[in-house]
Design an enzyme around this catalytic site. Sequence first.
Site, PDB file in Angstrom:
ATOM      1  N   SER A  36       1.369  -7.435  -1.175  1.00 17.47           N
ATOM      2  CA  SER A  36       2.019  -8.515  -0.425  1.00 17.47           C
ATOM      3  C   SER A  36       1.191  -9.795  -0.366  1.00 17.47           C
ATOM      4  O   SER A  36       1.695 -10.837   0.037  1.00 17.47           O
ATOM      5  CB  SER A  36       2.426  -8.049   0.973  1.00 17.47           C
ATOM      6  OG  SER A  36       1.326  -7.986   1.837  1.00 17.47           O
ATOM      7  N   THR A  90       0.815  -1.218   0.000  1.00 19.94           N
ATOM      8  CA  THR A  90       0.000   0.000   0.000  1.00 19.94           C
ATOM      9  C   THR A  90       0.843   1.260   0.000  1.00 19.94           C
ATOM     10  O   THR A  90       0.519   2.238  -0.685  1.00 19.94           O
ATOM     11  CB  THR A  90      -0.922   0.018   1.244  1.00 19.94           C
ATOM     12  OG1 THR A  90      -1.863  -1.037   1.103  1.00 19.94           O
ATOM     13  CG2 THR A  90      -1.654   1.330   1.391  1.00 19.94           C
ATOM     14  N   THR A  97       1.418  -4.609   4.075  1.00 18.84           N
ATOM     15  CA  THR A  97       1.234  -5.004   5.484  1.00 18.84           C
ATOM     16  C   THR A  97       0.616  -6.397   5.635  1.00 18.84           C
ATOM     17  O   THR A  97       0.765  -7.029   6.669  1.00 18.84           O
ATOM     18  CB  THR A  97       0.334  -3.989   6.225  1.00 18.84           C
ATOM     19  OG1 THR A  97      -0.945  -3.961   5.594  1.00 18.84           O
ATOM     20  CG2 THR A  97       0.950  -2.614   6.238  1.00 18.84           C
ATOM     21  N   ASP A  98      -0.079  -6.856   4.586  1.00 20.68           N
ATOM     22  CA  ASP A  98      -0.855  -8.097   4.753  1.00 20.68           C
ATOM     23  C   ASP A  98       0.012  -9.302   5.117  1.00 20.68           C
ATOM     24  O   ASP A  98      -0.393 -10.133   5.926  1.00 20.68           O
ATOM     25  CB  ASP A  98      -1.669  -8.389   3.482  1.00 20.68           C
ATOM     26  CG  ASP A  98      -2.777  -7.361   3.267  1.00 20.68           C
ATOM     27  OD1 ASP A  98      -3.071  -6.604   4.220  1.00 20.68           O
ATOM     28  OD2 ASP A  98      -3.341  -7.307   2.162  1.00 20.68           O
TER      29      ASP A  98
END
Length: 328
Positions: free
Chosen positions: A54, A12, A85-86
Amino acid sequence: MKKILLIGTGGTIASEETGEGLAPGITASGLLSRLGGLGPETRVDSRELLALDSTNIEPRHWLMIAGCIKENYESYDGFVVTHGTDTLAYTAAALSYLVMGSPKPIVLTGAQKPIGMDSTDSRENLRDALLCAASDMPGVSIVFDHKVILGTRAKKTRSKSFSAFESINYPELGVIRDGAVVRFIRQECGAEPVFSGALDTKVSLLKLIPGIRREVLDFLFERSDAVVIESFGVGGLPESGGFFESVRQWQERGRIAVLTTQVENEGSDLGVYHVGSRLKKELGVLEAWDMTTEAVIAKLMWILAKTKNAPEVEKLFYTPVAMDMFPR
Ligand code: ASP
């Protein structure tokens, strides 16, 4: 002057609107240029390694990131990896095994909102991560929302808020306050890191649900070298339905079974209940104790690339790396 290498992988933080949802489009140097000045004490070079959401990151990409750090290790004082971040917690755990005991900081960060948005956590997270990479913070960590979290202990616990990550069963390493790193814990490290260049990706994860059938477990064991079972509470398997037999049979064929828990905090303790103790005493299954599932998965991939011999796997599994588990 500190020299930092910024390695871009997407996420992101580097995303832009495509008309069909956000996707990575900004390079690592593009991120830097949106940050403004960093002060004369830090020089940052950038490398655009990947441009992935990710969700699309795989273990081969973990090896690419570790390889990029290895190639550039001597030339820089610290490393920042920008990442979605995932699956950031998986990558942080994987790097903790692939680049073990690094005396130089390897800092992962990302953001919940793209760097181009007016209200974004991107700029603060990136600035904090660069600060941390220029400080005395050895080993792999995640810097996010002003917190410094050990790479083996991070978990994404919020899907939208800026405070997306928590440190599980271990204190935070530090915080970034008013542009300064306040370190609470200094990770132990070696004089040089130990790099590994292989992972066995045949590791699966099964989350138990009430009423689950044995065939699901058999399906995974048939296709894997190790199966991690996220069970309930402190740990166990349903006593009817042939689960015990399934584990025993697959262990006889050389497969590794690891029991962990779906409960985020405090970990497993398989010996407590009848549903778990036989698994441990009679079958000798491994248990995750206080480790995160992300760290268990990455550690097994790292171990199984070295050995598939069950006693050796057990020994390595229970040997703490980067404080991924408290010593037993
Ligand atoms: N889907 C994004 C990713 O993991 C989410 C994020 O970066 O916050 O790449």
